[in-house]
Design a protein around this motif. Sequence first.
Motif, PDB file in Angstrom:
ATOM      1  N   MET A 136     -23.864  30.738   5.293  1.00  0.00           N
ATOM      2  CA  MET A 136     -23.980  30.046   4.026  1.00  0.00           C
ATOM      3  C   MET A 136     -25.153  29.080   4.068  1.00  0.00           C
ATOM      4  O   MET A 136     -25.454  28.502   5.108  1.00  0.00           O
ATOM      5  CB  MET A 136     -22.683  29.308   3.704  1.00  0.00           C
ATOM      6  N   ALA A 137     -25.785  28.872   2.929  1.00  0.00           N
ATOM      7  CA  ALA A 137     -27.016  28.098   2.881  1.00  0.00           C
ATOM      8  C   ALA A 137     -26.819  26.794   2.115  1.00  0.00           C
ATOM      9  O   ALA A 137     -25.903  26.645   1.305  1.00  0.00           O
ATOM     10  CB  ALA A 137     -28.124  28.921   2.227  1.00  0.00           C
ATOM     11  N   LYS A 138     -27.746  25.875   2.364  1.00  0.00           N
ATOM     12  CA  LYS A 138     -27.810  24.653   1.589  1.00  0.00           C
ATOM     13  C   LYS A 138     -28.774  24.913   0.445  1.00  0.00           C
ATOM     14  O   LYS A 138     -29.969  25.132   0.663  1.00  0.00           O
ATOM     15  CB  LYS A 138     -28.283  23.488   2.452  1.00  0.00           C
ATOM     16  N   VAL A 139     -28.259  24.866  -0.797  1.00  0.00           N
ATOM     17  CA  VAL A 139     -29.000  25.326  -1.958  1.00  0.00           C
ATOM     18  C   VAL A 139     -29.039  24.235  -3.025  1.00  0.00           C
ATOM     19  O   VAL A 139     -28.055  23.529  -3.246  1.00  0.00           O
ATOM     20  CB  VAL A 139     -28.351  26.592  -2.560  1.00  0.00           C
ATOM     21  N   SER A 140     -30.171  24.104  -3.694  1.00  0.00           N
ATOM     22  CA  SER A 140     -30.292  23.241  -4.864  1.00  0.00           C
ATOM     23  C   SER A 140     -30.509  24.122  -6.083  1.00  0.00           C
ATOM     24  O   SER A 140     -31.184  25.151  -6.002  1.00  0.00           O
ATOM     25  CB  SER A 140     -31.461  22.271  -4.721  1.00  0.00           C
ATOM     26  N   PHE A 141     -29.952  23.698  -7.211  1.00  0.00           N
ATOM     27  CA  PHE A 141     -30.165  24.432  -8.456  1.00  0.00           C
ATOM     28  C   PHE A 141     -30.618  23.444  -9.509  1.00  0.00           C
ATOM     29  O   PHE A 141     -29.920  22.471  -9.812  1.00  0.00           O
ATOM     30  CB  PHE A 141     -28.910  25.164  -8.919  1.00  0.00           C
ATOM     31  N   LEU A 142     -31.802  23.713 -10.082  1.00  0.00           N
ATOM     32  CA  LEU A 142     -32.423  22.823 -11.051  1.00  0.00           C
ATOM     33  C   LEU A 142     -32.409  23.476 -12.429  1.00  0.00           C
ATOM     34  O   LEU A 142     -33.068  24.494 -12.636  1.00  0.00           O
ATOM     35  CB  LEU A 142     -33.867  22.520 -10.645  1.00  0.00           C
ATOM     36  N   GLY A 143     -31.638  22.917 -13.344  1.00  0.00           N
ATOM     37  CA  GLY A 143     -31.559  23.462 -14.696  1.00  0.00           C
ATOM     38  C   GLY A 143     -30.228  24.144 -14.935  1.00  0.00           C
ATOM     39  O   GLY A 143     -29.962  25.205 -14.372  1.00  0.00           O
ATOM     40  N   LEU A 144     -29.400  23.528 -15.758  1.00  0.00           N
ATOM     41  CA  LEU A 144     -28.033  24.021 -15.963  1.00  0.00           C
ATOM     42  C   LEU A 144     -27.793  24.375 -17.425  1.00  0.00           C
ATOM     43  O   LEU A 144     -26.837  23.919 -18.058  1.00  0.00           O
ATOM     44  CB  LEU A 144     -27.020  22.968 -15.499  1.00  0.00           C
ATOM     45  N   GLY A 145     -28.664  25.207 -17.965  1.00  0.00           N
ATOM     46  CA  GLY A 145     -28.481  25.713 -19.315  1.00  0.00           C
ATOM     47  C   GLY A 145     -27.446  26.826 -19.339  1.00  0.00           C
ATOM     48  O   GLY A 145     -26.643  26.973 -18.420  1.00  0.00           O
ATOM     49  N   VAL A 146     -27.498  27.653 -20.385  1.00  0.00           N
ATOM     50  CA  VAL A 146     -26.495  28.710 -20.515  1.00  0.00           C
ATOM     51  C   VAL A 146     -26.595  29.733 -19.385  1.00  0.00           C
ATOM     52  O   VAL A 146     -25.607  30.404 -19.055  1.00  0.00           O
ATOM     53  CB  VAL A 146     -26.616  29.430 -21.875  1.00  0.00           C
ATOM     54  N   MET A 147     -27.758  29.838 -18.763  1.00  0.00           N
ATOM     55  CA  MET A 147     -27.922  30.744 -17.632  1.00  0.00           C
ATOM     56  C   MET A 147     -27.683  30.023 -16.305  1.00  0.00           C
ATOM     57  O   MET A 147     -26.916  30.478 -15.449  1.00  0.00           O
ATOM     58  CB  MET A 147     -29.328  31.341 -17.650  1.00  0.00           C
ATOM     59  N   GLY A 148     -28.346  28.885 -16.123  1.00  0.00           N
ATOM     60  CA  GLY A 148     -28.281  28.185 -14.853  1.00  0.00           C
ATOM     61  C   GLY A 148     -26.894  27.679 -14.493  1.00  0.00           C
ATOM     62  O   GLY A 148     -26.504  27.702 -13.321  1.00  0.00           O
ATOM     63  N   PHE A 149     -26.144  27.223 -15.473  1.00  0.00           N
ATOM     64  CA  PHE A 149     -24.806  26.676 -15.214  1.00  0.00           C
ATOM     65  C   PHE A 149     -23.918  27.694 -14.493  1.00  0.00           C
ATOM     66  O   PHE A 149     -23.382  27.404 -13.416  1.00  0.00           O
ATOM     67  CB  PHE A 149     -24.175  26.225 -16.536  1.00  0.00           C
ATOM     68  N   PRO A 150     -23.735  28.910 -15.039  1.00  0.00           N
ATOM     69  CA  PRO A 150     -22.907  29.882 -14.319  1.00  0.00           C
ATOM     70  C   PRO A 150     -23.560  30.414 -13.042  1.00  0.00           C
ATOM     71  O   PRO A 150     -22.848  30.724 -12.068  1.00  0.00           O
ATOM     72  CB  PRO A 150     -22.687  31.001 -15.338  1.00  0.00           C
ATOM     73  N   MET A 151     -24.885  30.519 -13.014  1.00  0.00           N
ATOM     74  CA  MET A 151     -25.545  31.007 -11.802  1.00  0.00           C
ATOM     75  C   MET A 151     -25.287  30.061 -10.634  1.00  0.00           C
ATOM     76  O   MET A 151     -24.954  30.492  -9.519  1.00  0.00           O
ATOM     77  CB  MET A 151     -27.046  31.179 -12.048  1.00  0.00           C
ATOM     78  N   ALA A 152     -25.422  28.763 -10.883  1.00  0.00           N
ATOM     79  CA  ALA A 152     -25.119  27.783  -9.836  1.00  0.00           C
ATOM     80  C   ALA A 152     -23.657  27.859  -9.445  1.00  0.00           C
ATOM     81  O   ALA A 152     -23.291  27.672  -8.261  1.00  0.00           O
ATOM     82  CB  ALA A 152     -25.480  26.383 -10.325  1.00  0.00           C
ATOM     83  N   GLY A 153     -22.797  28.139 -10.415  1.00  0.00           N
ATOM     84  CA  GLY A 153     -21.373  28.281 -10.107  1.00  0.00           C
ATOM     85  C   GLY A 153     -21.082  29.436  -9.176  1.00  0.00           C
ATOM     86  O   GLY A 153     -20.226  29.331  -8.280  1.00  0.00           O
ATOM     87  N   HIS A 154     -21.799  30.547  -9.346  1.00  0.00           N
ATOM     88  CA  HIS A 154     -21.608  31.695  -8.446  1.00  0.00           C
ATOM     89  C   HIS A 154     -22.036  31.336  -7.018  1.00  0.00           C
ATOM     90  O   HIS A 154     -21.400  31.776  -6.050  1.00  0.00           O
ATOM     91  CB  HIS A 154     -22.397  32.897  -8.953  1.00  0.00           C
ATOM     92  N   LEU A 155     -23.098  30.565  -6.884  1.00  0.00           N
ATOM     93  CA  LEU A 155     -23.529  30.136  -5.553  1.00  0.00           C
ATOM     94  C   LEU A 155     -22.440  29.324  -4.869  1.00  0.00           C
ATOM     95  O   LEU A 155     -22.137  29.523  -3.687  1.00  0.00           O
ATOM     96  CB  LEU A 155     -24.816  29.315  -5.657  1.00  0.00           C
ATOM     97  N   ALA A 156     -21.840  28.399  -5.614  1.00  0.00           N
ATOM     98  CA  ALA A 156     -20.769  27.581  -5.046  1.00  0.00           C
ATOM     99  C   ALA A 156     -19.551  28.440  -4.698  1.00  0.00           C
ATOM    100  O   ALA A 156     -18.921  28.250  -3.651  1.00  0.00           O
ATOM    101  CB  ALA A 156     -20.381  26.477  -6.023  1.00  0.00           C
TER     102      ALA A 156
END
Length: 287
Positions: A1-21
């Motif tokens: 597992m990696a240490k990841v940052s996600f910048l931008g939580l719009g309609v796309m970024g919000f769920p994408m970051a959620g999948h990473l978590a």
Amino acid sequence: MAKVSFLGLGVMGFPMAGHLAAKGHEVTVYNRSPARAEAWVARHPGRLATTPRAATEGAEFVMACVGNDDDLAQVCRGPDGAFAGMSPGALFVDHTTVSATITRKLGAEAAALGLGFVDAPVSGGQAGAENGQLSIMCGGLPEDYARAEPVLASYARICRRIGDLGAGQLAKMMNQICIAGLMQGLSEALAFGQKAGLDGEKVVEVISQGAAGSWQMVNRHKTMLRDEFDFGFAVDCMRKDLGICLATADEIGARLPVTALVDQFYKDVQLMGGGRNDTSSLIRRLR
């Protein structure tokens, strides 16, 4: 597992970051509007940061999904930008749909700092992001792509390296060119059928199984027939993307006559007050 940052939580970024978590990555998020970041950490394991620099300190991978060329440059550059917080060897992965020009500029700046850079625009819309079923087209060094691919698998249906830096953005332009033409054709067909007194759903059930079938036809015909457009990929965003396509076509000597025409049709939709409606609202100007 990696240490990841996600910048931008719009309609796309919000769920994408959620999948990473959800896949077990250690995720830190940043959003220009803090309320979105607060909502994300209330729903997912992870933490929020108040600047891109703070979000990216110590991260192995930094994903971005923001608005346009200027937004991307702003989030990367400056004393509080992502590049200032990243350590040599870290990898920046950009999911924003932007020009290949800004991609190459930022990629060169990243390389001078010892950072990797992959352009990785996505296709599949909000539903694809929420379901972890995005198509991701990438550009960058083979070794950088190889490092990113297992992380991108958290929300990808398919992920491929197309070529060198900027190739992902050029592939995304092809994607948007296709969608523009398909959506105009679908709009004309459905509007024609309504004028002819046919049941559009019955017709689509048949023709979607033949040579005319497309994702747009299958996933958008019902809402188009019901005149419902308060969802999905906004017309404003599509015009931004088509503007990139048309500018790039001028640069490389390509001809996009249909794309240029449909771009003006989308302008009509904007003038009708539909800038935030889904791109399928193109049919409105035919009614």
